[in-house]
Design an enzyme around this catalytic site. Structure first.
Site, PDB file in Angstrom:
ATOM      1  N   SER A 131      -2.782   0.046  11.594  1.00 24.40           N
ATOM      2  CA  SER A 131      -3.716   0.238  12.717  1.00 24.40           C
ATOM      3  C   SER A 131      -4.081  -1.080  13.387  1.00 24.40           C
ATOM      4  CB  SER A 131      -4.974   0.978  12.269  1.00 24.40           C
ATOM      5  OG  SER A 131      -5.535   0.340  11.164  1.00 24.40           O
ATOM      6  N   GLU A 181       0.857  -1.185   0.000  1.00 24.89           N
ATOM      7  CA  GLU A 181       0.000   0.000   0.000  1.00 24.89           C
ATOM      8  C   GLU A 181       0.894   1.236   0.000  1.00 24.89           C
ATOM      9  OE1 GLU A 181      -4.150  -1.138   2.030  1.00 24.89           O
ATOM     10  OE2 GLU A 181      -2.508  -1.269   3.432  1.00 24.89           O
ATOM     11  N   GLU A 231      -7.303   2.625  18.666  1.00 26.58           N
ATOM     12  CA  GLU A 231      -7.464   3.971  18.103  1.00 26.58           C
ATOM     13  C   GLU A 231      -7.789   5.017  19.167  1.00 26.58           C
ATOM     14  OE1 GLU A 231      -9.851   3.973  14.541  1.00 26.58           O
ATOM     15  OE2 GLU A 231      -9.756   6.151  14.346  1.00 26.58           O
ATOM     16  N   HIS A 245      -9.135   9.297   4.352  1.00 29.54           N
ATOM     17  CA  HIS A 245      -8.804   8.313   3.316  1.00 29.54           C
ATOM     18  C   HIS A 245      -9.199   8.905   1.966  1.00 29.54           C
ATOM     19  CE1 HIS A 245      -8.485   4.531   1.190  1.00 29.54           C
ATOM     20  NE2 HIS A 245      -7.961   3.974   2.265  1.00 29.54           N
ATOM     21  N   HIS A 248     -11.208   8.936   8.330  1.00 30.74           N
ATOM     22  CA  HIS A 248     -10.903   7.505   8.420  1.00 30.74           C
ATOM     23  C   HIS A 248     -10.304   7.082   9.762  1.00 30.74           C
ATOM     24  CE1 HIS A 248      -9.988   3.572   6.863  1.00 30.74           C
ATOM     25  NE2 HIS A 248      -8.684   3.732   6.975  1.00 30.74           N
ATOM     26  N   ARG A 294      -0.739   8.648   2.059  1.00 31.63           N
ATOM     27  CA  ARG A 294      -2.189   8.841   2.026  1.00 31.63           C
ATOM     28  C   ARG A 294      -2.611  10.308   2.106  1.00 31.63           C
ATOM     29  NH1 ARG A 294      -5.391   4.719   5.816  1.00 31.63           N
ATOM     30  NH2 ARG A 294      -4.625   3.233   4.299  1.00 31.63           N
ATOM     31  N   ARG A 302      -0.523   8.036   9.864  1.00 32.89           N
ATOM     32  CA  ARG A 302      -0.332   6.596  10.053  1.00 32.89           C
ATOM     33  C   ARG A 302      -0.033   5.895   8.726  1.00 32.89           C
ATOM     34  NH1 ARG A 302      -3.811   2.437   9.277  1.00 32.89           N
ATOM     35  NH2 ARG A 302      -5.545   3.881   8.997  1.00 32.89           N
TER      36      ARG A 302
HETATM   37  C1  SIN Z   1      -7.306   0.569   3.400  1.00 37.32           C
HETATM   38  O1  SIN Z   1      -7.510  -0.615   3.181  1.00 37.32           O
HETATM   39  O2  SIN Z   1      -7.082   1.399   2.539  1.00 37.32           O
HETATM   40  C2  SIN Z   1      -7.370   1.025   4.814  1.00 37.32           C
HETATM   41  C3  SIN Z   1      -6.397   0.320   5.636  1.00 37.32           C
HETATM   42  C4  SIN Z   1      -5.838   1.246   6.652  1.00 37.32           C
HETATM   43  O3  SIN Z   1      -6.459   2.252   6.965  1.00 37.32           O
HETATM   44  O4  SIN Z   1      -4.745   0.979   7.107  1.00 37.32           O
END
Ligand code: SIN
Length: 554
Positions: A394, A130, A378, A247, A354, A293, A389
């Protein structure tokens, strides 16, 4: 004993309070709460308080996965440490990140031994990537249902421990503090319409996040910041509240909720396109769709505003159409339900609140600044996330620090708990339909204001608009034993803390972007910690007294 009723109204004065004593009370049933309860059950009896009848939590909704290095690969652990520190923009606590990435592999092994089934390709675990991860290190389950798989496994494990009791539909109202020590928690039993007092050597806040402060959120309706608000009212310190992660890709359709479209979709090659169908991310960051992000979120925001649109598009249509339903079964089915076939249609997406990086300040074992009170997940601010983050950290943080808090529950000196509680400290108002409607109105105004004024882009002007509005809410708010009203009370206080911290941080860093201070402050202002008193000037207390000393008889 129920709250005394008169017709369909509830009388304001509570006459008798049921008292329940145990060793540890855990508030919340996400990954942090369940893991903490399992750990604490090795040292004594545990009660878990769950405000609903089901197991909704932010953990349950986590799609992308859980980031962790293999336990025997030091270089991989070090690289996870570095990526986390980089994402946190210099505001991570070094030791907290170390604890997370070093304990993580052990906790994953433990989950496997308890029966978690992570997805495999052949005999090896499938590893996803990611944004801002330098390598593939994200484990997943059932394609895009990792949180659910972990929660279900922890629930099965928890049920085998005979000394853990779960109280469903029990809403924690306030902490019970005597001479600065947390002795338990006041709870509204919704089913019996009764007030109860749970006394314990250790209270563990694992209430999750507070995405419900915003109009658009990927969080479930339970994410109302209850633990953070309770801790604030009790006098605990909260930290990093200005850092709220938005997000970049949540479903954006008038008829649909802000359903999360995992970053893993971009990890598998998904592309972002603007209204003209053009790719735009490479104009914002060399890593384009895989940029951190916060950068992707602001880029999407910018494109939406530039084109005066409600969304941009996440395009997966160039990927194999048999791959997508297999890799993202839940996302595929949910989008189909709303009329979007992700194998053929670009998906309309927009940012959505998010995850909060801040929370109740804790040490490396989840201890807060109040004796007897711990926090994990959280709701806590361990410092592992800093100003932003890293994706899929998380669940890992919840698991690692949930375990640490549970273990720590066995290490505390015994406090003498009161034998009898003779009065409840809060002034309840009799609930009426009108009053409940008034509070729904406050809640929707609050979400709208927070989204507009304390959202992705903030400024002194917008933050001060929020402060001005507080006066109205302060006048209208009335405390009453109805869960939605008590949640509104919590949302208001958490919003106040986010706004105050955002006002104090006169720079842009990580997820916190001030249009009037668009650069980083070279003076390095560090962390912003707040307690209830620090909020009083701009956000004077609502019409509910902070928890006052109670009458305990020993
Ligand atoms: C996601 O799957 O994009 C969210 C996962 C996350 O917030 O770490």
């Amino acid at each position: 004993m129920g709250l005394p009723s008169q017709g369909n109204k509830i009388m304001p004065r509570v006459q008798k309070i049921e008292m329940i004593k145990t060793d540890a009370v855990v508030i919340g049933t996400g990954v942090a709460g369940l893991r903490a309860a399992i750990g604490a059950s090795l040292h004594g009896n545990v009660i878990i308080l769950n405000k609903t009848g089901g197991r909704e939590s932010n953990s349950e909704f986590a799609q992308g996965g859980i980031a962790a290095a293999p336990h025997d690969d030091e270089a991989a652990i070090e690289s996870h440490f570095q990526d986390t520190m980089n994402a946190g923009a210099g505001l991570c606590q070094n030791e907290a990140v170390r604890a997370m990435v070093e304990d993580g592999p052990r906790r994953i092994e433990e989950l496997l031994s308890w029966g978690v089934k992570f997805d495999k390709i052949g005999s090896r675990f499938a590893m996803a990537k990611e944004g801002a991860h330098s390598e593939r290190r994200i484990l997943r389950a059932k394609g895009d249902a990792t949180g659910n798989e972990i929660v279900q496994t922890l629930v099965r494990t928890m049920k085998k421990r005979k000394n853990i009791l779960v109280y469903d539909s029990h809403f924690a109202v306030d902490l019970l503090i005597e001479q600065g020590v947390c002795l338990g928690v006041w709870v509204l039993d919704e089913k019996q319409n009764a007030l109860k007092c749970f006394l314990a050597q250790r209270v563990i806040l694992a209430t999750g996040g507070c995405g419900q402060v915003y109009q658009r959120t990927t969080n479930p309706s339970v994410a109302t910041g209850d633990g953070i608000a309770m801790a604030l009212r009790a006098g605990a310190l909260v930290e990093d509240m200005e850092f709220f992660q938005f997000h970049p890709t949540a479903l954006s359709l008038p008829s649909a909720p802000s359903f999360l479209l995992s970053e893993a979709m971009r990890g598998e090659g998904g592309l972002l396109r603007n209204a003209d169908g053009k790719l735009f991310m490479d104009r914002y960051h060399p890593d384009a769709e895989m940029a951190p992000r916060d950068i992707v979120t602001r880029a999407v925001w910018e494109e939406m505003h530039h084109g005066q649109l409600n969304n941009v598009f996440l395009d997966m249509t160039h990927l194999k159409s048999d791959f997508l339903p297999r890799r993202f079964p839940k996302i595929h089915a949910t989008c189909l339900h709303y009329g979007i076939d992700i194998t053929k249609d670009p998906i309309p997406v927009a940012p959505s609140a998010h995850y909060i990086m801040g929370g109740v300040k804790t040490d490396l074992f989840g201890r807060t600044t109040i004796e007897g009170l711990s926090a994990a997940g959280e709701a806590a601010c361990t410092g592992a996330h800093g100003a932003n983050r890293l994706a899929s950290n998380s669940l890992l943080e919840a698991l690692v620090f949930g375990a640490r808090v549970g273990e720590d529950a066995g290490k505390i000196p015994h406090t003498s708990l009161p034998g009898k509680i003779t009065s409840f400290p809060l002034p309840w108002t009799t609930p009426t339909d009108l009053l409940v409607r008034k509070h729904h109105q406050i809640q929707s105004e609050l979400k709208e204001r927070m989204w507009r004024d304390v959202g992705i882009i903030r400024s002194k002007t917008s933050l001060e608009r929020m402060i001005q509005k507080w006066e109205d809410w302060k006048e209208t708010f009335q405390l009453t034993p109805i869960k939605s009203v008590l949640e509104t009370r919590n949302l208001l206080l958490v919003s106040a803390a986010i706004t105050e911290a955002a006002l104090r941080r006169k720079e842009s860093i990580g997820t916190h972007f001030r249009s009037d201070f668009p650069n980083r402050d070279k003076g390095n202002p560090g962390h912003i910690s707040l307690n209830r008193d620090a909020l009083n000037k701009n956000f004077p207390p609502l019409q509910d007294k902070a928890v006052s000393p109670i009458s305990c008889v020993r």
